[in-house]
Design a protein around this motif. Structure first.
Motif, PDB file in Angstrom:
ATOM      1  N   VAL A  18      23.411   6.765  52.335  1.00 24.31           N
ATOM      2  CA  VAL A  18      23.530   8.759  52.133  1.00 24.31           C
ATOM      3  C   VAL A  18      22.875   8.706  53.305  1.00 24.31           C
ATOM      4  N   GLU A  19      22.187   8.411  53.666  1.00 26.86           N
ATOM      5  CA  GLU A  19      21.610   8.781  54.912  1.00 26.86           C
ATOM      6  C   GLU A  19      22.834   9.210  56.175  1.00 26.86           C
ATOM      7  N   GLU A  20      23.899   8.517  55.901  1.00 26.05           N
ATOM      8  CA  GLU A  20      24.426   8.970  56.967  1.00 26.05           C
ATOM      9  C   GLU A  20      25.394  10.092  56.569  1.00 26.05           C
ATOM     10  N   VAL A  21      25.522   9.811  55.440  1.00 27.87           N
ATOM     11  CA  VAL A  21      26.120  11.097  54.517  1.00 27.87           C
ATOM     12  C   VAL A  21      25.471  12.521  55.333  1.00 27.87           C
ATOM     13  N   LEU A  22      23.975  11.898  54.811  1.00 23.63           N
ATOM     14  CA  LEU A  22      23.183  13.444  54.771  1.00 23.63           C
ATOM     15  C   LEU A  22      23.699  14.215  56.418  1.00 23.63           C
ATOM     16  N   HIS A  23      23.386  12.720  57.259  1.00 21.30           N
ATOM     17  CA  HIS A  23      23.301  13.486  58.646  1.00 21.30           C
ATOM     18  C   HIS A  23      24.583  14.026  59.007  1.00 21.30           C
ATOM     19  N   TYR A  24      25.732  13.680  58.416  1.00 23.27           N
ATOM     20  CA  TYR A  24      26.985  14.192  58.803  1.00 23.27           C
ATOM     21  C   TYR A  24      27.041  15.609  58.464  1.00 23.27           C
ATOM     22  N   SER A  25      26.848  15.790  57.009  1.00 24.88           N
ATOM     23  CA  SER A  25      26.414  17.137  56.029  1.00 24.88           C
ATOM     24  C   SER A  25      25.836  18.485  57.342  1.00 24.88           C
ATOM     25  N   ARG A  26      24.693  17.262  57.726  1.00 30.40           N
ATOM     26  CA  ARG A  26      24.043  18.567  58.334  1.00 30.40           C
ATOM     27  C   ARG A  26      24.451  18.664  59.953  1.00 30.40           C
ATOM     28  N   SER A  27      24.842  17.804  59.731  1.00 29.43           N
ATOM     29  CA  SER A  27      25.895  18.543  61.536  1.00 29.43           C
ATOM     30  C   SER A  27      26.776  19.036  61.032  1.00 29.43           C
ATOM     31  N   TYR A  28      27.167  19.652  60.777  1.00 30.34           N
ATOM     32  CA  TYR A  28      28.768  20.497  60.165  1.00 30.34           C
ATOM     33  C   TYR A  28      27.607  22.270  60.349  1.00 30.34           C
ATOM     34  N   ARG A  29      26.403  21.624  59.316  1.00 30.29           N
ATOM     35  CA  ARG A  29      25.720  23.039  59.400  1.00 30.29           C
ATOM     36  C   ARG A  29      24.970  23.281  60.490  1.00 30.29           C
ATOM     37  N   ALA A  30      24.647  22.184  61.152  1.00 29.39           N
ATOM     38  CA  ALA A  30      23.931  22.424  62.252  1.00 29.39           C
ATOM     39  C   ALA A  30      25.012  23.866  63.322  1.00 29.39           C
ATOM     40  N   VAL A  31      26.384  23.256  62.986  1.00 30.92           N
ATOM     41  CA  VAL A  31      27.748  23.297  63.919  1.00 30.92           C
ATOM     42  C   VAL A  31      27.765  24.995  63.685  1.00 30.92           C
ATOM     43  N   ILE A  32      27.891  25.441  62.107  1.00 31.28           N
ATOM     44  CA  ILE A  32      28.106  26.962  61.461  1.00 31.28           C
ATOM     45  C   ILE A  32      27.054  27.396  61.913  1.00 31.28           C
ATOM     46  N   LYS A  33      25.386  26.775  62.017  1.00 31.27           N
ATOM     47  CA  LYS A  33      24.198  27.542  62.279  1.00 31.27           C
ATOM     48  C   LYS A  33      24.356  28.155  63.318  1.00 31.27           C
ATOM     49  N   VAL A  84      27.478  32.911  56.378  1.00 29.50           N
ATOM     50  CA  VAL A  84      26.336  33.196  56.214  1.00 29.50           C
ATOM     51  C   VAL A  84      26.748  31.961  54.892  1.00 29.50           C
ATOM     52  N   VAL A  85      27.712  32.357  53.926  1.00 32.10           N
ATOM     53  CA  VAL A  85      28.045  32.332  52.720  1.00 32.10           C
ATOM     54  C   VAL A  85      28.687  30.390  52.872  1.00 32.10           C
ATOM     55  N   SER A  86      29.151  29.979  53.893  1.00 33.14           N
ATOM     56  CA  SER A  86      29.264  29.698  53.555  1.00 33.14           C
ATOM     57  C   SER A  86      27.902  28.748  53.605  1.00 33.14           C
ATOM     58  N   GLU A  87      27.449  27.993  54.603  1.00 31.48           N
ATOM     59  CA  GLU A  87      26.039  27.912  54.986  1.00 31.48           C
ATOM     60  C   GLU A  87      25.256  27.475  53.812  1.00 31.48           C
ATOM     61  N   SER A  88      24.975  28.414  52.968  1.00 32.57           N
ATOM     62  CA  SER A  88      24.067  28.646  52.229  1.00 32.57           C
ATOM     63  C   SER A  88      24.549  27.510  50.888  1.00 32.57           C
ATOM     64  N   ALA A  89      25.947  27.656  50.392  1.00 28.74           N
ATOM     65  CA  ALA A  89      26.370  26.912  49.976  1.00 28.74           C
ATOM     66  C   ALA A  89      26.742  25.382  50.254  1.00 28.74           C
ATOM     67  N   TRP A  90      26.972  25.078  51.128  1.00 28.44           N
ATOM     68  CA  TRP A  90      26.503  23.587  51.738  1.00 28.44           C
ATOM     69  C   TRP A  90      25.749  23.133  51.490  1.00 28.44           C
ATOM     70  N   ASN A  91      24.119  23.898  51.894  1.00 28.51           N
ATOM     71  CA  ASN A  91      22.920  23.576  52.027  1.00 28.51           C
ATOM     72  C   ASN A  91      22.840  23.491  50.444  1.00 28.51           C
ATOM     73  N   LEU A  92      23.032  24.328  49.816  1.00 20.28           N
ATOM     74  CA  LEU A  92      22.748  23.695  47.999  1.00 20.28           C
ATOM     75  C   LEU A  92      23.900  22.900  47.659  1.00 20.28           C
ATOM     76  N   MET A  93      24.682  22.125  48.477  1.00 18.67           N
ATOM     77  CA  MET A  93      25.745  21.251  47.789  1.00 18.67           C
ATOM     78  C   MET A  93      25.222  19.967  48.819  1.00 18.67           C
ATOM     79  N   GLU A  94      24.288  19.989  49.629  1.00 22.12           N
ATOM     80  CA  GLU A  94      23.897  19.086  50.468  1.00 22.12           C
ATOM     81  C   GLU A  94      22.283  18.753  49.164  1.00 22.12           C
TER      82      GLU A  94
END
Lengths: 626, 345
Positions: free
Chosen positions: A74-89, A118-128
């Motif tokens: 789970v930690e790795e998935v979260l890290h993976y997902s957050r890496s994408y969000r960091a790129v979008i940000k 903006v939309v993708s980042e917010s959606a992604w965050n909620l999904m996380e």
């Protein structure tokens, strides 16, 4: 193009390179000129910021691919997902910076891009939060509100504006700011605004004390049950106050108290006043009616909230995106992602995160092919872009079933603008073992070089592709030029040709031997040169149509005073001349040819006589029909 | 310590500017690999600075000083003494002046030679590389070499179709001669004073194991020592005083195509190669050898077999991967100074 015009028009369309659709309009009237119009099917890749995003996301993607045997924690998935969000940000920051400097023309494009990000980042965050963090009761409501306040931060902006005004409550945005804070559960913000307004009414004082007493869930050191109990007590007190009419002297305070007590109608009207999205209502409603809610309880309130906010039909894509995330409906979510964004990058990467988290298999009827098909689409769109095809390769390779097939097809269609590009694509093909595509690239390049009359280069490409058939075709071109000019072109390539190639094509072997003959003549090794050529004719490595030319090349040697031939070699040559003569009937030959053949015979006979005399031991019988 | 940056374009060439302009600058060129000539390319002048990070560590930073659009892919890029020249995929060569003082542009177009390289049919073909010394030497897919005087509008010497294949790279090995490598695996040296188009020297990497030679560089002090990188990952070291074959052959990059090769200008016992498999290798021949001293003045690169035991190879791109940056994308080019830069994709 004017498609509305009355005159009959014919339109045709074809797919051009680089994702371009070429529309062609052959109008029947007028000059008969063809009108072409290029329609870019993937304009987003023309944007430098999008290309940067694509590149950076691909690095995250590549770095986080796992084999199915060792799934991510789970930690790795979260890290993976957050890496994408960091790129979008990061990308958002770059666009923001550019928006400040760009002129109006490209500002529109950048605005669009910014919205998408903006939309993708917010959606992604909620999904996380919903899919991976899975917060417990008590924390969930807080997390949702926190998410809301990050992505809809106009109440923060309004508050800052309002606080600059003196007195604050005269600002036209004073009440929107208060309600905005209230709906996002920011009780401190509400307090701050109320204090600043210097409102001394009784109901305001009471409300402030109610606010300050409101229990707040703290993850550490508080059980959910304990929190729930405290909160229920607090709400009962508030409800009692309301029924006693404590807030009756101030409408605004009364409405706020109603919101705090969880009155859904009041919350809805506040949301409508602020024209906040439907999920703003949902999250406020949860926070003020059951802040201890667990996930299934939240899900239970979704439909009611949707109904109150005008039903799902009134939603725009962003609203539906949030809806499907909250419903945890992956299929609809993916569908929505694909609709919302013109490019596949969002859906493809998201699908991969879900895949790595094992969510695409366990909790849904879908199998991994959904992730694969999204990756194929995305990778394919990249492969069609002349700047990003290198990135596309990595996505296609991650699709176990069809990835390699798709990759082969795309590679075969890449434009080969230069030798360097061709070698680059070739090396990709060779790395992945696509032998057919590799040889087709070599063949295409060989043909191209041949068209430009660069036979040496064409032969080099045959050698790259180890293509015997093509080498034969090129060798024939070489020989055509030899027949015309009695000179071989591109000898530097012939000299450097290795032995392996010669086994693949007989024509090429002859060509190289012919070159060898010329070299021997040049270096004065005439005897060796003569035997080489005779051997070529005798073994029929040299095609019959070149014999005449070859024997002509020997003429100076035949007439030479030195003895350069053995009698057997001369017999072989005589046989060849006779065969040549027989192959054509007398009438077919013109006078020049007849006389040439006679000259050859004469020469051969003279040479034979010379050889015989010099070698008196030989017993020779001359039979010749000159 | 390194700094990397996505520029949203495919980088085809990098060239570090020398001390005369300031070692903290370098040039980069982009390519789009389109079949038609596109104006969507640019040459960018970068400046490299140092920034103190929060942990008080010096971190390098790079920032775009200026850029200029370029017609066609940038195939070759060179810099010398304030002058930069770029080879284009449309067969032309353009020359720029780098001006530190004029902060507005930085890159000022000086002169261009259009349609230098073309096939017999008249179709333009890419100018694949160039090298600046006193004059500019260019080579192209048409197998021609042109020598350009920076002050004259036409080439001062043209060796038209002196090679039957595509010439991939060119360097000056002496004031009168240039060395080129071609797709059929040959290294050739041409004397530009001689008439005719015959090379004065010809080397072949290996007749049995055919491969295109992609790039070459010369030893910074011993100019008869030349190194080439091939399509099948072979590093060849040649002694131009001996004809025929390379003195040393070393295999690297797991057989992947080498895209660029450079000697370290200060420590010539060090060589760098980049490859399409995304790796950059450092070949360190200057490793202190136990009981050495027998090599005398002979360069370490000439010690044929022995050299293999003395060369230390390290992969530099592992650095990139650790930082979560890109991996597996082709490295198109590199340049080495005291610092190093690479360009990808």
């Amino acid at each position: 193009m004017d498609v509305q015009s009355d005159t009959p028009q014919q339109h045709s369309a074809m797919l051009g390179p680089n994702n371009k659709l070429i529309l062609c309009n052959n109008s029947t009237e007028g000059s008969g000129e063809l009108l072409f119009k290029e329609v870019n099917l993937r304009p987003e890749y023309d944007n430098q910021f999008v290309r940067n995003l694509v590149n950076e996301m691909s690095c995250v993607f590549i770095a986080n691919q796992r084999s199915p045997d060792c799934p991510m924690t789970v930690e790795e998935v979260l890290h993976y997902s957050r890496s994408y969000r960091a790129v979008i940000k990061e990308s958002m920051q770059h666009v923001q910076r550019a928006l400040m400097t760009e002129d109006a023309a490209s500002a529109d494009l950048l605005d669009d891009l910014m919205r998408t990000l903006v939309v993708s980042e917010s959606a992604w965050n909620l999904m996380e939060i919903i899919f991976f963090q899975e917060p417990q009761g008590g924390e969930l409501a807080l997390q949702l509100l926190k998410w809301l306040s990050i992505h809809i931060d106009d109440c923060r902006v309004m508050m800052e504006e309002v606080m600059k005004e003196d007195p604050v409550h005269h600002h036209h945005n004073y009440w929107p700011a208060v309600y905005g804070c209230l709906l996002q559960g920011k009780t401190e913000g509400v307090m701050e605004l109320l204090v600043a307004s210097n409102n001394t009414s009784k109901s305001c004082r009471v409300l402030m004390s109610v606010l300050s007493k409101m229990p707040v869930y703290q993850a550490a050191g508080m059980a959910v049950n304990e929190y729930e109990g405290k909160w229920r007590m607090w709400r009962e007190e508030l409800k009692q106050m309301l029924s006693q009419g404590v807030f009756a002297d101030d409408d605004k305070m009364a409405q706020m108290a109603k919101i705090l007590s969880g009155d859904l109608d009041s919350i809805l009207s506040a949301v409508e006043e602020l024209s906040a999205p439907w999920y703003s209502y949902l999250m406020a409603a949860i926070f003020y009616t059951q802040p201890y809610a667990k996930f299934h309880q939240v899900q239970g309130s979704i439909e009611g909230a949707v109904h109150r906010c005008g039903g799902i039909k009134s939603f725009d894509t962003h609203d539906s995106l949030i809806y499907h995330i909250l419903r945890r409906n992956l299929v609809e979510l993916m569908k929505c992602c694909s609709e919302e964004f013109s490019s596949w990058w969002f859906a493809a990467h998201l699908a991969d995160v879900f895949h790595q988290a094992n969510l695409l298999q366990e909790k849904n009827s879908l199998d991994t092919t959904m992730r694969d098909s999204l990756l194929l689409e995305y990778g394919g769109s990249l492969m069609q872009d002349h700047r990003l095809w290198n990135v596309g390769i990595h996505y296609l390779l991650q699709c176990p079933k069809y990835g390699r097939y798709h990759l082969q097809e795309y590679l075969a269609r890449l434009p080969l603008a230069s030798t360097r590009q061709a070698l680059k694509v070739l090396s990709v093909c060779e790395t992945h073992g696509f032998t057919q595509q590799a040889s087709s690239i070599c063949r295409v390049m060989a043909r191209r070089e041949m068209r430009e009359d660069r036979l040496g280069s064409a032969l080099t490409w045959c050698r790259h592709g180890k293509d015997g058939n093509m080498a034969t075709i090129v060798a024939e071109k070489f020989l055509d030029q030899y027949r015309e000019s009695v000179m071989l072109p591109s000898v530097d390539v012939l000299d450097a040709l290795g032995p392996t190639m010669l086994l693949m094509s007989k024509k090429l072997l002859f060509l190289v031997k012919l070159r060898e003959f010329h070299q021997l003549v040049d270096t004065g090794e005439e005897k060796e040169a003569c035997s080489l050529l005779v051997a070529l004719i005798k073994s029929r490595t040299a095609p019959a149509r070149y014999w005449f030319l070859l024997i002509l090349e020997l003429l100076p040697m035949l007439e030479s005073s030195k003895v350069l031939f053995t009698p057997d070699e001369i017999y072989d040559l005589m046989n060849a001349v006779t065969e040549l003569k027989q192959s054509k009937s007398e009438e077919m030959m013109n006078e020049l040819e007849v006389s040439r053949i006679q000259t050859l015979h004469l020469s051969l006979t003279r040479c034979l006589a010379k050889v015989t005399l010099s070698d008196s031991n030989a017993l020779v019988a001359i039979s010749c029909d000159v | 310590m390194f700094e990397s940056k996505f520029i949203g374009r495919n980088v085809s060439k990098v060239k570090i500017c020398d001390q005369s302009f300031g070692a903290e600058s370098f040039l980069s060129g982009t390519h789009t690999s389109q079949t038609f000539v596109s104006a969507d390319n640019e040459i960018i002048l970068w400046s490299v600075g140092v920034e103190q990070s929060e942990e008080d560590v010096e971190e390098p930073t790079m920032s775009k000083s200026s850029s200029i659009s370029h017609v066609g892919d940038v195939m070759g890029l060179d810099y010398k003494g304030g002058i930069a020249a770029a080879a284009s995929s449309n067969g032309s060569v353009s020359m720029y002046k780098l001006d530190k003082m004029s902060s507005s542009t930085g890159l000022e177009p000086l002169h261009s030679w259009s349609a230098l390289h073309s096939f017999k049919s008249g179709r333009k073909c890419p100018c694949t590389d160039l090298c600046i010394e006193d004059n500019i030497a260019t080579c192209g897919e048409d197998g021609s070499i042109h020598i350009l005087d920076m002050t004259r509008p036409t080439p001062v010497r043209s060796l038209v179709s002196c090679d039957s294949c595509t010439l991939n790279s060119i360097i000056w090995v002496s004031p009168q001669s240039v060395a080129v490598v071609n797709t059929s695996g040959q290294l050739k040296v041409f004397d530009i004073r001689q008439s005719g188009t015959q090379p004065i020297q010809k080397f072949i990497l290996s007749s049995a194991d055919f491969s295109s030679l992609n790039c070459l560089d010369k030893h910074p002090s011993q100019h008869h020592l030349v190194a080439t990188g091939s399509y099948n990952g072979v590093l060849g070291i040649y002694d131009l005083r001996q004809d025929g074959v390379p003195v040393t052959i070393l295999e690297g990059h797991s057989g992947n195509s080498i895209s660029d090769i450079k000697f370290h200008c200060r420590s010539p016992d060090m060589l760098f190669t980049s490859a399409y498999d995304g790796t950059v290798w450092q070949w360190n021949g200057g490793k202190p050898h136990q009981g050495a001293g027998d090599s005398g003045e002979q360069s370490v690169w000439f010690l044929a077999d022995a050299v293999k035991h003395r060369i230390e190879v390290s992969e530099l791109t592992s650095l990139y991967t650790q930082a979560g940056s890109m991996s597996g994308y082709p490295v198109n080019c590199l340049d080495v100074c005291n610092n190093m830069s690479t360009g990808r994709m």
